[in-house]
Enzyme design. Structure first.
Site: not given
Length: 1093
Positions: A396, A398, A481, A545, A576, A656-658, A799
């Protein structure tokens, strides 16, 4: 009927078990399950039958049970004890191990079930055990306690009717989440008369749909919608809130936590599969030996005078028995006599080796992390050797490659870039670096800057803790955030918190107030979140956003170009990025949106879809203000670890989901992509390039990349294998949408074709990056590679909860004890504190575990072949009469006592190459790849060695017995002396053979090797030195002591042991050095040469 149908899909709960007013139809509540959690496998009553059934499903155990029964029923040459004792020893040891593990599960369950909780009865809190909670009970929970079941929040001690929760143990997110009470519930819960109608239990943590009917006297019942924001999940912890009251809706095994607990499927290692293959070979040897002996027995007895000699006449019963039945019982007797060739005790030794060996990982000081004060953790000890066979690592990004620790770096407003410099010389600390040079004014207007900062301060779900703190701390559902709110703070806009629907912002010295009307929550499909607020002047604003891909299509085109450059540049630097947009809502627009949101929130069916539709309707026609860049730092030694893994011949894939750009820059930083790597992209962007149909373009790209990587690669011409290592040229990038097209093509014939092309491209690239992946897609990728040709061993490391599916899918799953809670750790086979520990886990521990267990397996088969071959040869000299060569005590003790401890010590402590060398020289790992030590060539070598030793023992002693009067007094040695001499040579040879193989001597090795030999001698003297009352025949009475009185016997024993071990000594001397040892020697030589020069 509609009512009953609805009831099947939903459940009705009476709060505090109070029935509703007479006006409503009372539906008797169905029986819900209690709040007990059960994760154990056995109970006291079913442990024995269930455990025995599971154990006898193993081939070896079942086989030995059959042999034992044959010995009991048929008149066999050896006593049933010889095979019964080892078998029951194995069964008992395994049962104890499994019983102990299950007892630990029971203990953990009991801790949860007996946890004290407070339940409201007649308005007073009463102490109860957690397992006694029923659906409908009102439960009180205090700060830092975990929720005992799934509750609907009715009351909170906070003024704003919210409470904070961490769900680290559920989904791995350690940040605080805000939950809300149901609006308009009475302060006094005693007088509350209400029912809750909600869906039946389902495992999705983020979905919950329900309605609450509140009954007040002489009024229409009020209906309130319930969503995930009102539901407190079992296993989550209450934070920053003194106490809450909630009503239990799901209990025990129906809670979301219990429904999410995926029972781990039993993972089996490659070694176990090899053992089974070798076992079949030895079973064939056994059957053929028994067959040969049975046939020869009847051939021998057919000769005149041999079947019934004058001194051994048959009884009447023997004459009457059926010939074929007699043949069959003879065959079974030979099977029993030779059955020791199948090593039952090997299973126990392997179990013990795995169980005890796994402690070394936990004890390794290099794995200790002072930050979390924990070391590595082993959840499954069955897979230790698999760590030495890994071919693919799926990681993964992140939190695994990066730290998941966000820092605000820069922002861009209207195309102008702002970087933060900590110096007062610049305007209000708002540092300007560069913007488009054509514009004279190098800044956006003040209004735009303030609008952007207000958006950052308002568009989030961050909370300000009530406890007074020196440093301003924030609580949020994601670290991004907090980074953005802190970023706005640097520029003079401070978020003060939310009080009863009013958000406060401190702008320099003025406090601005905004009424929060709606939060349009973030979800992974929309990939954005919005808030609708009302200013003091009465304007209604929407701030939004989200990811660039989800914001750009919803804003004006001319605004996009200014910001897109900045977003792409930030992404290539590894930041990011998020885009920020806003919209002024007219009164009609707001009213329409408000009505739509309220209606959708009350829907029981398809609430998510209805809400998403309203969200998408509201979030259109916005205007883009700017974008932000936040940095997520790399884990320490991430690049070195990845480099070492690639050096070891392991392929690394990042899932990854990024966003692609961010993930790509991380891959460069981790040195997975080098500067000279040619990147091949299979993403939505490349599929839509030439305005063609996506499907056609996909096919075209796959063929083009396949030609590049597979057909034109220099390796393909020299080696036919597609699993090539060391092709340094290509990196492959795929995104989730393209992967879905590859895996689920419109026609089935295409799917398999696409899959094959896709896999071959991946196999020929040094690194593969899969971005924008859903958790399930990660598991699909792992499954695809796992089931491909050659069945490579895969390892997943992650993780967070989103990595659980791929951790469970891979052969070996590794969890990182990181920031994102413990879900990954709980479902993994091994857990390590940091990514850098993976290097030692695989290259040192994994390598050694594999070498140790491979040696153990081969050695076990070899020593049992040496043991039984003389017994087989003996049949040719005793008229095939099933006469045992060895005494029953020796047959039973050989595997249990005389030869078991040295190999166990070897398989736990051996280091054929030192750990430091293994870590420095990653290429050594590839020497044992693809199960190299348990292939057929090494197996045949060990088998031939066993045959050579067996022949040597038997015929060597037979030559000695050419003259039988060996002792000084002229007495003659008998058949038991013959067997004992062979057995003594056997025990000494196999033990010394292991001593020759040992490279790493410790006091334990010395103790067990020399101790085993001493024990054998003492046992033999003791066993033959006493007349044992329970033995019908004293076969070995003084045989051993008498044998030692003959000098010739001593000479032959020493000679035979030396002759047996001669090949072991000569082969390494004569053979050219190769393999890991040679490399180690070469390394040392080069070092010494450099020292001299």
């Amino acid at each position: 009927t509609r009512r009953t149908m609805e009831q099947l899909d939903s459940r009705t709960i009476y709060i505090g078990h109070r029935s509703c007013p007479a006006s409503e139809a009372f539906i008797p509540p169905p029986k819900f399950c209690d709040n007990r959690i059960v994760s154990s496998k056995y109970t006291i009553w079913n442990f024995l039958p269930k455990n025995l059934f599971e154990q006898f499903r193993r081939i070896a155990n079942f086989y030995f049970l059959i042999i034992f029964l044959v010995q009991v029923i048929v008149d066999t040459p050896t006593s049933p004890v010889t095979s019964g004792l080892p078998l029951f020893f194995v069964i008992i040891v395994t049962a104890i191990k499994q019983g102990y593990e299950d007892w630990l599960r029971h203990k953990a369950d009991n801790e949860v079930n007996k946890y004290p909780v407070k339940v409201l009865e007649d308005g007073k809190p009463v102490d109860k055990d957690s397992e006694k909670i029923k659906v409908g009970d009102v439960v009180e929970v205090k700060e830092n306690e975990t929720f005992p079941c799934d509750l609907i929040l009715l009351q909170s001690s906070r003024d704003d009717n919210t409470c904070f929760v961490t769900t680290a143990s559920l989904d791995g997110e350690s940040n605080h989440k805000t939950h809300y009470t149901v609006p308009d519930t009475e302060k006094d819960l005693d007088s509350l008369s209400a029912t809750i109608e909600c869906e039946q239990p389902q495992p999705d943590l983020y979905k919950f749909v329900g309605r609450m009917h509140i009954y007040k006297s002489n009024q229409e019942p009020a209906v309130r919608s319930l969503g995930p924001e009102n539901l407190l999940l079992k296993g989550a912890t209450l934070k920053n809130t003194q106490k809450i009251l909630g009503v239990a809706v799901y209990t025990g095994m129906e809670t979301k936590m219990a429904l999410n607990y995926q029972g781990k499927s039993q993972k089996r290692s490659v070694v176990e599969k090899s053992i089974n293959a070798f076992l079949l070979v030895y079973l064939c040897i056994l059957l053929s030996k028994a067959l040969v002996c049975t046939t020869l027995k009847y051939v021998f007895q057919n000769k005149p005078g041999q079947d019934e000699p004058w001194y051994n006449e048959k009884t009447q019963r023997e004459k009457d028995t059926n010939l074929y039945l007699k043949m069959f019982t003879d065959f079974l007797s030979f099977m029993v006599l030779f059955n020791f060739i199948i090593p039952v005790s090997m299973y126990v030794t392997v179990e013990m080796q795995k169980f005890l060996g796994s402690f070394f990982i936990g004890w390794d000081k290099d794995f200790y992390d002072p930050e979390i004060k924990e070391g590595a953790l082993v959840n499954t000890s069955d897979l230790n050797e698999e760590l030495g066979q890994v071919e693919y690592v799926f990681t993964d990004k992140t939190g695994t490659l990066t730290q998941n620790n966000m820092e605000f770096i820069e922002c861009c407003i209207d195309g102008f870039q702002y970087k933060y410099h900590d110096s007062s010389s610049e305007l209000d600390g708002f540092g300007v670096t560069y913007g488009p040079m054509s514009k004279l004014q190098q800044k956006a207007g003040w209004e735009r800057e303030e609008l952007f900062l207000r958006a950052l301060c308002l568009c989030h779900t961050v909370q300000v803790p009530s406890a007074p703190q020196e440093e301003k701390g924030f609580i949020a559902s994601s670290p991004d955030e907090i980074a953005l709110v802190k970023g706005a703070m640097r520029y003079g806009f401070t978020f003060m918190g939310l009080e009863s629907k009013t958000m406060k912002i401190l702008n320099k010295n003025d406090v601005e107030m905004y009424e929060l009307l709606h939060v349009l929550n973030f979800d992974p499909v929309r990939r954005r979140m919005s808030v609708i607020v009302r200013t003091r002047s009465g304007d209604t604003l929407l701030f939004c956003k989200g990811a660039d891909s989800s914001i750009f299509p919803r804003v004006k085109l001319e605004e996009v170009e200014r910001i897109r450059m900045h977003v792409e540049r930030s992404a290539t630097e590894g930041y990011r990025t998020l885009c920020v947009a806003y919209k002024c809502l007219s009164a009609e627009e707001y009213e329409h949106a408000d009505k739509g949101l309220k209606e959708a929130r009350l829907a029981l069916q398809d609430r998510e879809e209805k809400l998403t539709a309203v969200y998408n309707q509201v979030e259109t026609g916005m205007s883009l203000i700017g974008a932000t860049a936040v940095e997520d730092r790399l884990q320490e030694e991430a690049a070195e670890t990845m480099e070492a893994l690639q050096g070891a011949g392991i392929k690394v894939w990042v899932l990854t989901g990024d966003k692609m750009e961010t993930a790509k820059s991380t891959c460069y930083a981790c040195r997975l992509f080098q500067r000279n790597t040619e990147l091949l992209e299979l993403t939505v962007r490349t599929l839509e390039e030439r305005g063609r149909r996506r499907e056609d373009r996909l096919h075209e790209l796959l063929l083009e990349y396949h030609k590049k990587t597979v057909q034109d690669s220099p390796l393909a011409k020299t080696r036919y294998s597609s699993w090539s290592v060391g092709n340094q040229d290509y990196g492959f990038i795929v995104d989730g949408a393209s992967l879905t097209m590859v895996l689920n093509s419109s026609s089935d014939s295409n799917t398999s074709h696409y899959k094959n092309l896709f896999l071959q491209i991946c196999q020929n690239c040094t690194a593969v990056l899969c971005c924008r992946m859903a958790p399930l897609q990660k598991a699909q990728i792992v499954k695809l590679v796992k089931n491909s040709k050659g069945s490579p061993i895969t390892l997943s490391i992650g993780d967070g909860a989103n990595d659980v599916s791929m951790i469970l899918e891979a052969h070996v799953g590794i969890g990182i004890k990181g920031k994102e809670g413990r879900q990954a750790v709980r479902n993994s086979d091994y857990a390590i504190p940091k990514l850098k520990h993976l290097k030692k886990l695989l290259l040192a521990h994994g390598h050694l575990y594999y070498v140790r267990i491979a040696h153990l397996v081969q050695y076990f088969f070899y020593k049992n072949l040496c043991f039984i071959l003389p017994q087989f040869l003996y049949q040719f000299f005793c008229g095939y009469s099933q006469q045992p060569l060895y005494d029953a005590a020796y047959l039973t003790m050989y595997n249990i006592c005389f030869t078991s401890m040295p190999i166990l010590a070897y398989s736990l402590l051996e280091q054929h190459i030192g750990m430091e060398v293994l870590l420095c020289n990653a290429t050594l790992y590839s020497d044992i790849a693809k199960n190299a030590m348990l292939r057929w060539p090494p197996f045949i070598y060990w088998t031939l060695l066993g045959v050579y030793h067996g022949l040597l023992f038997f015929f060597g002693v037979r030559l000695l017995f050419g003259n039988l009067a060996l002792p000084d007094n002229g007495q003659v040695f008998g058949n038991w002396s013959y067997g004992t001499i062979v057995f003594t040579v056997l025990v000494f040879t196999v033990t010394l053979k292991l001593a020759l193989d040992t490279r790493h001597w410790t006091w334990i090795n010395h103790f067990v090797i020399w101790g085993s030999l001493a024990f054998y001698v003492l046992f033999s003297l003791f066993w033959g030195g006493i007349i044992w009352p329970f033995l019908s025949q004293q076969r070995l009475y003084f045989v051993f002591a008498n044998m030692l009185s003959s000098v010739s016997t001593w000479l032959v024993m020493i000679l035979l042991v030396l002759l047996s071990l001669l090949p072991e000594i000569l082969l390494p001397v004569l053979r050219k050095p190769r393999g890991p040892h040679a490399r180690q020697v070469q390394l040392k030589q080069t070092r010494t040469q450099t020292l001299y020069f």
